[in-house]
Design a protein around this motif. Structure first.
Motif, PDB file in Angstrom:
ATOM      1  N   THR A 136       0.839  -1.208   0.000  1.00 48.96           N
ATOM      2  CA  THR A 136       0.000   0.000   0.000  1.00 48.96           C
ATOM      3  C   THR A 136       0.871   1.253   0.000  1.00 48.96           C
ATOM      4  O   THR A 136       1.890   1.297   0.668  1.00 48.96           O
ATOM      5  CB  THR A 136      -0.862   0.046   1.283  1.00 48.96           C
ATOM      6  OG1 THR A 136      -1.345  -1.260   1.528  1.00 48.96           O
ATOM      7  CG2 THR A 136      -1.988   1.051   1.159  1.00 48.96           C
ATOM      8  N   SER A 137       0.438   2.248  -0.744  1.00 44.75           N
ATOM      9  CA  SER A 137       1.139   3.528  -0.627  1.00 44.75           C
ATOM     10  C   SER A 137       0.118   4.648  -0.420  1.00 44.75           C
ATOM     11  O   SER A 137      -1.074   4.479  -0.651  1.00 44.75           O
ATOM     12  CB  SER A 137       2.012   3.789  -1.856  1.00 44.75           C
ATOM     13  OG  SER A 137       1.207   4.021  -2.979  1.00 44.75           O
ATOM     14  N   HIS A 138       0.615   5.765   0.068  1.00 40.76           N
ATOM     15  CA  HIS A 138      -0.248   6.909   0.365  1.00 40.76           C
ATOM     16  C   HIS A 138       0.317   8.154  -0.294  1.00 40.76           C
ATOM     17  O   HIS A 138       1.538   8.289  -0.437  1.00 40.76           O
ATOM     18  CB  HIS A 138      -0.341   7.128   1.878  1.00 40.76           C
ATOM     19  CG  HIS A 138      -0.851   5.922   2.611  1.00 40.76           C
ATOM     20  ND1 HIS A 138      -2.182   5.597   2.643  1.00 40.76           N
ATOM     21  CD2 HIS A 138      -0.196   4.949   3.303  1.00 40.76           C
ATOM     22  CE1 HIS A 138      -2.326   4.479   3.347  1.00 40.76           C
ATOM     23  NE2 HIS A 138      -1.136   4.065   3.739  1.00 40.76           N
ATOM     24  N   ASP A 139      -0.567   9.063  -0.656  1.00 40.73           N
ATOM     25  CA  ASP A 139      -0.110  10.319  -1.251  1.00 40.73           C
ATOM     26  C   ASP A 139       0.324  11.271  -0.149  1.00 40.73           C
ATOM     27  O   ASP A 139      -0.467  11.634   0.725  1.00 40.73           O
ATOM     28  CB  ASP A 139      -1.253  10.967  -2.056  1.00 40.73           C
ATOM     29  CG  ASP A 139      -1.443  10.265  -3.393  1.00 40.73           C
ATOM     30  OD1 ASP A 139      -0.514   9.533  -3.802  1.00 40.73           O
ATOM     31  OD2 ASP A 139      -2.503  10.456  -4.017  1.00 40.73           O
ATOM     32  N   VAL A 140       1.592  11.652  -0.215  1.00 38.57           N
ATOM     33  CA  VAL A 140       2.113  12.602   0.771  1.00 38.57           C
ATOM     34  C   VAL A 140       2.487  13.881   0.021  1.00 38.57           C
ATOM     35  O   VAL A 140       3.297  13.855  -0.904  1.00 38.57           O
ATOM     36  CB  VAL A 140       3.345  12.018   1.507  1.00 38.57           C
ATOM     37  CG1 VAL A 140       3.949  13.054   2.453  1.00 38.57           C
ATOM     38  CG2 VAL A 140       2.954  10.750   2.264  1.00 38.57           C
ATOM     39  N   THR A 141       1.859  14.968   0.435  1.00 40.04           N
ATOM     40  CA  THR A 141       2.157  16.255  -0.209  1.00 40.04           C
ATOM     41  C   THR A 141       3.163  17.018   0.642  1.00 40.04           C
ATOM     42  O   THR A 141       2.937  17.251   1.838  1.00 40.04           O
ATOM     43  CB  THR A 141       0.872  17.076  -0.385  1.00 40.04           C
ATOM     44  OG1 THR A 141      -0.048  16.312  -1.167  1.00 40.04           O
ATOM     45  CG2 THR A 141       1.157  18.384  -1.098  1.00 40.04           C
ATOM     46  N   LEU A 142       4.295  17.338   0.025  1.00 42.65           N
ATOM     47  CA  LEU A 142       5.359  18.078   0.717  1.00 42.65           C
ATOM     48  C   LEU A 142       5.188  19.558   0.395  1.00 42.65           C
ATOM     49  O   LEU A 142       5.026  19.922  -0.771  1.00 42.65           O
ATOM     50  CB  LEU A 142       6.733  17.596   0.234  1.00 42.65           C
ATOM     51  CG  LEU A 142       6.957  16.068   0.229  1.00 42.65           C
ATOM     52  CD1 LEU A 142       8.295  15.728  -0.445  1.00 42.65           C
ATOM     53  CD2 LEU A 142       6.923  15.520   1.656  1.00 42.65           C
ATOM     54  N   GLU A 143       5.213  20.392   1.406  1.00 43.83           N
ATOM     55  CA  GLU A 143       5.032  21.834   1.196  1.00 43.83           C
ATOM     56  C   GLU A 143       6.210  22.615   1.775  1.00 43.83           C
ATOM     57  O   GLU A 143       6.468  22.551   2.969  1.00 43.83           O
ATOM     58  CB  GLU A 143       3.724  22.308   1.852  1.00 43.83           C
ATOM     59  CG  GLU A 143       2.511  21.570   1.315  1.00 43.83           C
ATOM     60  CD  GLU A 143       1.187  22.209   1.732  1.00 43.83           C
ATOM     61  OE1 GLU A 143       0.142  21.561   1.501  1.00 43.83           O
ATOM     62  OE2 GLU A 143       1.196  23.337   2.304  1.00 43.83           O
ATOM     63  N   TRP A 144       6.907  23.333   0.895  1.00 39.84           N
ATOM     64  CA  TRP A 144       8.047  24.139   1.338  1.00 39.84           C
ATOM     65  C   TRP A 144       7.578  25.553   1.706  1.00 39.84           C
ATOM     66  O   TRP A 144       6.515  26.000   1.220  1.00 39.84           O
ATOM     67  CB  TRP A 144       9.085  24.220   0.212  1.00 39.84           C
ATOM     68  CG  TRP A 144       9.912  22.986   0.062  1.00 39.84           C
ATOM     69  CD1 TRP A 144      11.138  22.757   0.619  1.00 39.84           C
ATOM     70  CD2 TRP A 144       9.593  21.808  -0.693  1.00 39.84           C
ATOM     71  NE1 TRP A 144      11.596  21.511   0.266  1.00 39.84           N
ATOM     72  CE2 TRP A 144      10.686  20.908  -0.541  1.00 39.84           C
ATOM     73  CE3 TRP A 144       8.505  21.403  -1.479  1.00 39.84           C
ATOM     74  CZ2 TRP A 144      10.709  19.649  -1.141  1.00 39.84           C
ATOM     75  CZ3 TRP A 144       8.536  20.156  -2.072  1.00 39.84           C
ATOM     76  CH2 TRP A 144       9.618  19.292  -1.902  1.00 39.84           C
ATOM     77  N   PRO A 145       8.359  26.258   2.525  1.00 41.77           N
ATOM     78  CA  PRO A 145       7.946  27.602   2.963  1.00 41.77           C
ATOM     79  C   PRO A 145       7.777  28.582   1.789  1.00 41.77           C
ATOM     80  O   PRO A 145       7.010  29.533   1.885  1.00 41.77           O
ATOM     81  CB  PRO A 145       9.096  28.077   3.862  1.00 41.77           C
ATOM     82  CG  PRO A 145       9.902  26.879   4.185  1.00 41.77           C
ATOM     83  CD  PRO A 145       9.622  25.834   3.148  1.00 41.77           C
ATOM     84  N   ASP A 146       8.478  28.339   0.685  1.00 38.81           N
ATOM     85  CA  ASP A 146       8.358  29.275  -0.449  1.00 38.81           C
ATOM     86  C   ASP A 146       7.124  28.989  -1.297  1.00 38.81           C
ATOM     87  O   ASP A 146       6.932  29.596  -2.359  1.00 38.81           O
ATOM     88  CB  ASP A 146       9.628  29.227  -1.310  1.00 38.81           C
ATOM     89  CG  ASP A 146       9.873  27.844  -1.906  1.00 38.81           C
ATOM     90  OD1 ASP A 146       9.044  26.931  -1.698  1.00 38.81           O
ATOM     91  OD2 ASP A 146      10.909  27.671  -2.588  1.00 38.81           O
ATOM     92  N   GLY A 147       6.272  28.059  -0.852  1.00 41.21           N
ATOM     93  CA  GLY A 147       5.025  27.814  -1.572  1.00 41.21           C
ATOM     94  C   GLY A 147       5.080  26.634  -2.527  1.00 41.21           C
ATOM     95  O   GLY A 147       4.055  26.168  -3.033  1.00 41.21           O
ATOM     96  N   ARG A 148       6.306  26.121  -2.781  1.00 43.33           N
ATOM     97  CA  ARG A 148       6.472  24.980  -3.664  1.00 43.33           C
ATOM     98  C   ARG A 148       5.821  23.746  -3.036  1.00 43.33           C
ATOM     99  O   ARG A 148       5.942  23.548  -1.819  1.00 43.33           O
ATOM    100  CB  ARG A 148       7.975  24.727  -3.823  1.00 43.33           C
ATOM    101  CG  ARG A 148       8.414  23.967  -5.025  1.00 43.33           C
ATOM    102  CD  ARG A 148       9.909  24.255  -5.274  1.00 43.33           C
ATOM    103  NE  ARG A 148      10.708  24.244  -4.042  1.00 43.33           N
ATOM    104  CZ  ARG A 148      11.445  23.222  -3.629  1.00 43.33           C
ATOM    105  NH1 ARG A 148      11.482  22.090  -4.309  1.00 43.33           N
ATOM    106  NH2 ARG A 148      12.173  23.302  -2.511  1.00 43.33           N
ATOM    107  N   THR A 149       5.139  22.928  -3.818  1.00 42.44           N
ATOM    108  CA  THR A 149       4.592  21.671  -3.281  1.00 42.44           C
ATOM    109  C   THR A 149       4.878  20.528  -4.253  1.00 42.44           C
ATOM    110  O   THR A 149       5.011  20.735  -5.464  1.00 42.44           O
ATOM    111  CB  THR A 149       3.058  21.728  -3.055  1.00 42.44           C
ATOM    112  OG1 THR A 149       2.410  21.791  -4.322  1.00 42.44           O
ATOM    113  CG2 THR A 149       2.648  22.913  -2.213  1.00 42.44           C
ATOM    114  N   ARG A 150       5.005  19.319  -3.704  1.00 45.33           N
ATOM    115  CA  ARG A 150       5.155  18.109  -4.519  1.00 45.33           C
ATOM    116  C   ARG A 150       4.383  17.000  -3.826  1.00 45.33           C
ATOM    117  O   ARG A 150       4.455  16.866  -2.611  1.00 45.33           O
ATOM    118  CB  ARG A 150       6.626  17.664  -4.602  1.00 45.33           C
ATOM    119  CG  ARG A 150       7.511  18.475  -5.527  1.00 45.33           C
ATOM    120  CD  ARG A 150       7.321  18.137  -7.003  1.00 45.33           C
ATOM    121  NE  ARG A 150       7.619  16.746  -7.383  1.00 45.33           N
ATOM    122  CZ  ARG A 150       8.837  16.342  -7.758  1.00 45.33           C
ATOM    123  NH1 ARG A 150       9.868  17.156  -7.758  1.00 45.33           N
ATOM    124  NH2 ARG A 150       9.011  15.073  -8.133  1.00 45.33           N
TER     125      ARG A 150
END
Ligand code: FES
Lengths: 125, 468
Positions: free
Chosen positions: A2-16
């Motif tokens: 199983t995998s899960h969607d993890v959204t990474l959010e940087w302070p400059d607004g960038r997300t992945r």
């Protein structure tokens, strides 16, 4: 696995958003897809890899305290080893060590070196 | 590859003549180091990106210190390491003057540990301007001995290398010592495990069969940053341990008490017969003198320097000096050090080690420094790691302490990068003067601003050489 969607959010607004398997840590998954996150010891002792949980799927806001807006860390992540770099107050505030934490649900996390600097203040100032 | 078995074919740039009648690297005596050494022309400096968002490994900088060179004050080479996340901190040579009677051994390899990663790098510096990474000992190999967080590196007799380790494999206590053989393989633990709890820096005097070690804290305590709660909980060190050097066992422990909190850099005088030394207690802002009381048959320690906290309008509580590094000049006459928070480098005359006399100081950088920029470059932190020329006439320093502690006390250090500065010292008069023509700036590194920590010279320095 199983995998899960993890959204990474940087302070400059960038997300992945990356798919993190339940048997790998967020740090390992980020490295697998070529995303650089800060780290040091990789054993849960140094706190360099600290992230802050912003939101986790399936957890009700308001059932906890602190910066995480009530998101329960223990429900969102399984830890490979004890998170030694943290004091109780850090865990309650929603901080998570990305070198030893594997997701159990989809979530959003604040990442980048500045999250680690939130852990300790200058005690004299 | 061993430096003992393959001495031929490699000619390190020993500029000085070997007048002394011994084999092996280094100088026969501290006085020979002063007389026979040439001016330092290169420095190796630990340089770091750990804990920043710069996607690059830490590196070792080769800095040009030759005023006649076109690249004076520049980083002329960077030895990049294979992994991110190391936090390069302290490092040392495979051989020093303690091995100077060891035929065929060369001061050729730099042992460069990662404080956070527990990875140990071996760098071949046969070509002094272009050293190359040779071997990497991976963290898992270190953890097998239930040790982590490597700190001080000294070569010890027989071509071996001893590294103080601050934690167990999980980053908790106890720490210990890891021994490498002359092929740079882990030989095992040097001491029976459990002799000490906390560990940090150490120094040895083989003629006196003594080693002294100091205490920081468990890695998991100091890694994330400094927390006063940990001080109250007794999680920081305040003890000195005196070891039987041959047996590798602790003979005596001295509790320095509240005035000796966080005893960091510990130095014996260079004279191999001496039992006198100093340790800086960073958090208590004191320096202790220790010595062997022959009548009592044991060591004693006494506070001899006390730096007062200072009030600052922008800080809620008096600001402690935080003397984080000390060193002793090769002639054993002066003790130099840095007050990282206040922004001060100082020199004390320690001709009488029990009564240090303040000779001079420079107020530069930090929270109170009178000089806050050099060549238009703002200083983001106070003086930290210091290194002195063998002749005692030039003092150099860098400004980063430890990445997470920098972030707490000097958040701009990470954004701007560290600098290396220099003072000209007059040992005869006991004075120091900032050399404003000298500035090395880690803010201009290609991948982004980097931190700079410990400094070493290729042919011996005041914090690495020990005499047998
Ligand atoms: S990298 Fe050290 S705690 Fe995660």
């Amino acid at each position: 696995m199983t995998s899960h969607d993890v959204t990474l959010e940087w302070p400059d607004g960038r997300t992945r958003t990356i798919a993190v398997r339940e048997d790998e840590t967020v740090l390992e998954a980020a490295e697998r897809v070529g995303i650089a996150l800060p780290f040091g010891c990789r054993t849960g002792a140094c706190g360099t890899c600290t992230g802050r949980l912003l939101e986790a799927e399936g957890t009700e806001p308001g059932d906890g305290a602190g910066n995480s807006g009530g998101v329960d860390i223990e429900a969102a992540f399984a830890h490979r080893r004890p998170p030694r770099a943290f004091k109780d107050r850090h865990r309650e505030d929603g901080y998570v060590l990305l070198c030893i934490a594997s997701p159990r649900t989809s979530c959003r996390i604040a990442v980048g070196s500045s999250v680690h600097t939130e852990l300790m203040e200058n005690p004299w100032k | 590859m061993s430096d003992v078995s393959t001495p031929e074919g490699v000619e390190p740039e020993h500029d000085h003549e070997h007048h002394h009648d011994h084999e092996g690297p280094g100088y026969a005596t501290p006085q020979a180091a002063i007389e026979e050494s040439e001016r330092e022309k290169l420095a190796y400096v630990m340089s770091l990106y750990v804990g920043t968002d710069v996607d690059a490994p830490d590196f070792v900088s080769v800095v040009d210190l030759d005023p006649d060179s076109d690249t004076y004050c520049e980083i002329v080479d960077r030895i990049e390491l294979p992994n991110r996340g190391d936090e390069l901190h302290h490092f040392g040579w495979n051989a020093c003057s303690s091995s100077c009677h060891m035929e065929g051994l060369e001061r050729r390899h730099l042992i460069v540990p990662g404080q956070r990663s527990s990875r140990i790098h071996v760098i071949d510096a046969a070509d002094r301007r272009n050293p190359e990474l040779e071997t990497v000992i991976e963290p898992e190999e270190v953890f097998e001995h239930d040790l982590s967080a490597p700190h001080t590196v000294h070569c010890i007799p027989d071509g071996k290398i001893l590294i103080s380790m601050l934690g167990d494999a999980d980053g908790e206590l106890p720490g210990g010592f890891l021994e490498l053989n002359d092929d740079f393989e882990i030989e095992g633990r040097w001491e029976p495990p459990g002799e000490i709890e906390m560990n940090y820096d150490y120094w040895y005097q083989p003629r006196q069969n003594v080693m002294v070690s100091s205490e920081w804290a468990a890695p998991k305590t100091y890694y994330p940053g400094f927390d006063l709660e940990d001080v109250e909980a007794g999680n920081y060190g305040q003890r000195l341990h005196f070891w039987d050097w041959e047996d590798g066992t602790v003979e005596q422990t001295i509790d320095l008490g509240e005035e000796g909190l966080i005893p960091l850099e510990v130095r014996f005088l260079h004279t191999p017969e001496s039992t006198h030394g100093f340790v800086g207690a960073a958090l208590s802002s004191n320096v202790f003198h220790f010595w062997r009381d022959d009548d009592a048959g044991e060591y004693r320690a006494e506070k001899v320097i006390d730096f007062e906290s200072r009030e600052h309008d922008d800080w809620d509580m008096p600001v402690p000096a935080l003397p984080t590094d000390i060193l002793i000049s090769m002639d054993d006459r002066y003790l130099f050090g840095s007050n990282w928070l206040h922004g001060e480098v100082w020199m004390y005359d320690v001709s009488d080690p029990s009564n240090p006399r303040r000779a001079d100081s420079l107020s530069v950088g930090g929270t109170f420094g009178e000089i806050q920029e050099v060549q238009g470059r703002e200083l983001a932190a106070g003086p930290q790691m210091v290194q002195l020329s063998l002749d005692g006439e030039r003092l150099y320093w860098t400004t980063s302490l430890f990445s997470s502690w920098d972030e707490q006390f000097y958040p701009e250090e990470g954004e701007r990068g560290s600098v290396m500065l220099k003072a000209d010292v007059d040992p005869r008069k006991g004075t120091m003067e900032l050399d404003e023509d000298f500035l090395v700036d880690w803010g201009e590194c290609p991948e982004g601003p980097a931190r700079a920590h410990e400094i070493r010279w290729p042919d011996g320095d005041c914090t690495s050489d020990v005499w047998q």
